[in-house]
Design a protein around this motif. Sequence first.
Motif, PDB file in Angstrom:
ATOM      1  N   VAL A 265      -7.900  16.183 -12.426  1.00 24.67           N
ATOM      2  CA  VAL A 265      -8.658  15.601 -11.421  1.00 24.67           C
ATOM      3  C   VAL A 265     -10.291  16.060 -11.420  1.00 24.67           C
ATOM      4  CG1 VAL A 265      -9.640  15.713  -8.927  1.00 24.67           C
ATOM      5  CG2 VAL A 265      -6.772  15.667  -9.494  1.00 24.67           C
ATOM      6  N   PRO A 266     -10.981  15.298 -12.540  1.00 25.49           N
ATOM      7  CA  PRO A 266     -12.306  15.581 -12.459  1.00 25.49           C
ATOM      8  C   PRO A 266     -13.154  16.044 -11.002  1.00 25.49           C
ATOM      9  CG  PRO A 266     -11.848  13.268 -12.811  1.00 25.49           C
ATOM     10  CD  PRO A 266     -11.033  13.795 -12.484  1.00 25.49           C
ATOM     11  N   ASP A 267     -13.789  16.818 -10.745  1.00 21.80           N
ATOM     12  CA  ASP A 267     -14.602  17.678 -10.174  1.00 21.80           C
ATOM     13  C   ASP A 267     -15.365  15.854  -9.203  1.00 21.80           C
ATOM     14  OD1 ASP A 267     -13.840  19.659 -10.755  1.00 21.80           O
ATOM     15  OD2 ASP A 267     -16.021  20.266 -11.746  1.00 21.80           O
ATOM     16  N   GLY A 268     -15.489  15.119  -9.895  1.00 21.16           N
ATOM     17  CA  GLY A 268     -16.445  14.150  -8.843  1.00 21.16           C
ATOM     18  C   GLY A 268     -15.595  13.420  -8.425  1.00 21.16           C
ATOM     19  N   ALA A 269     -14.246  13.728  -8.717  1.00 20.09           N
ATOM     20  CA  ALA A 269     -13.208  12.469  -8.128  1.00 20.09           C
ATOM     21  C   ALA A 269     -12.926  14.122  -6.939  1.00 20.09           C
ATOM     22  CB  ALA A 269     -11.799  13.035  -9.294  1.00 20.09           C
ATOM     23  N   SER A 270     -12.647  15.197  -7.175  1.00 21.43           N
ATOM     24  CA  SER A 270     -12.391  15.820  -5.692  1.00 21.43           C
ATOM     25  C   SER A 270     -13.085  16.167  -4.619  1.00 21.43           C
ATOM     26  CB  SER A 270     -12.219  17.807  -6.513  1.00 21.43           C
ATOM     27  OG  SER A 270     -11.771  17.701  -7.690  1.00 21.43           O
TER      28      SER A 270
END
Length: 356
Positions: A265-270
């Motif tokens: 999970v990319p940080d932007g998605a989190s």
Amino acid sequence: MSTVADRRTWTTWALSRLDAEATRCGETPLLQFPLPVDWGIDLYLKDESKQPTGSLKHRLARALFMYALCNGRLEPGRRVIEASSGSTAVSEAYFAQLLGLPFVAVMPRGTSRAKIDRIVAYGGTCHLVDDPRTIYAESERLALETGGLYLDQFTYAERASDWTGPLNIAAGVLDQLSKERHPVPRWVSIGAGTGGTSATFGRYLRLAGYDTAVCVADPEGSAYACAWETGDLTTTATGSRIEGIGRPRVEASFIPELVDSVVRVPDGASIAAMRFLSVQLGQPVGGSTGTALWAALEKITAMRAAEERGSVVAIICDAGDRYLDTYYNDAWVASQGIDLAPYTGRLSEFATPARG
């Protein structure tokens, strides 16, 4: 205490305090996320932010203290030390105060101010280090120099956490789902920090005979995804920006055999998912919750593509008020070079409220 009998008496008293606290807490809510009814898929969120210390780590902290007590490693006045990114230390400070024990949290200097303040409010002390990778060695050093006990959540989480009794988190979720239209979930999505919660679910689901798969949601910079994919448990990484989950190394409590899927999970998605869920629920949640939600939504997308019906469970690990200066702060997000836009658009697909 001067005698074995005196130490046993104190241990019995301490365990009774922990047992009484657990009885008072009861079970945390299982919330339903409003997906369209005609999808045939239900999403549930186990809200661990309602624990007395505000996070899933409340269960772990209690278990670690019980494990140490039952193994004869704690006695009155002994200093308790933990390596933590914050939430476990908050909960452990609470339990140390409950038992009248001094507590020291060894944490990265970038840990949120709100977590540090909570630890201090419970009577604990924060020992901050510049390099997050040194928290283990620094905790061991402090324990050796002060005669304290290093609880070591990253080693003992999976063995300390109860996975057979009725009070474990997996048993609680399955009991709360028993009256729903899909009482046995297809997936459970968990962000892995120590690996203790994924181990608890994996073991209990096998014990109970449920055909439910465990998904670990792994943030950027964590070693778990690569290690799980390759089987190389010596894998290392840079470390996660999502507090509470993701590790720069594979911790001893992470049991890959109990995990059915790992979603990167990319940080932007989190962060986008964290903010999205906060709006949908009307309550702020933390970054690790966003990570688990994103992975859960990936599984739901795959289920829809396969015309599969069922339920999915994700964990609300903690409340969002601890991250107002970071994940909820647009300036901080921009300073980290994180772009939320690509993920915000994808999340809108799940914003349609359920009807019927």
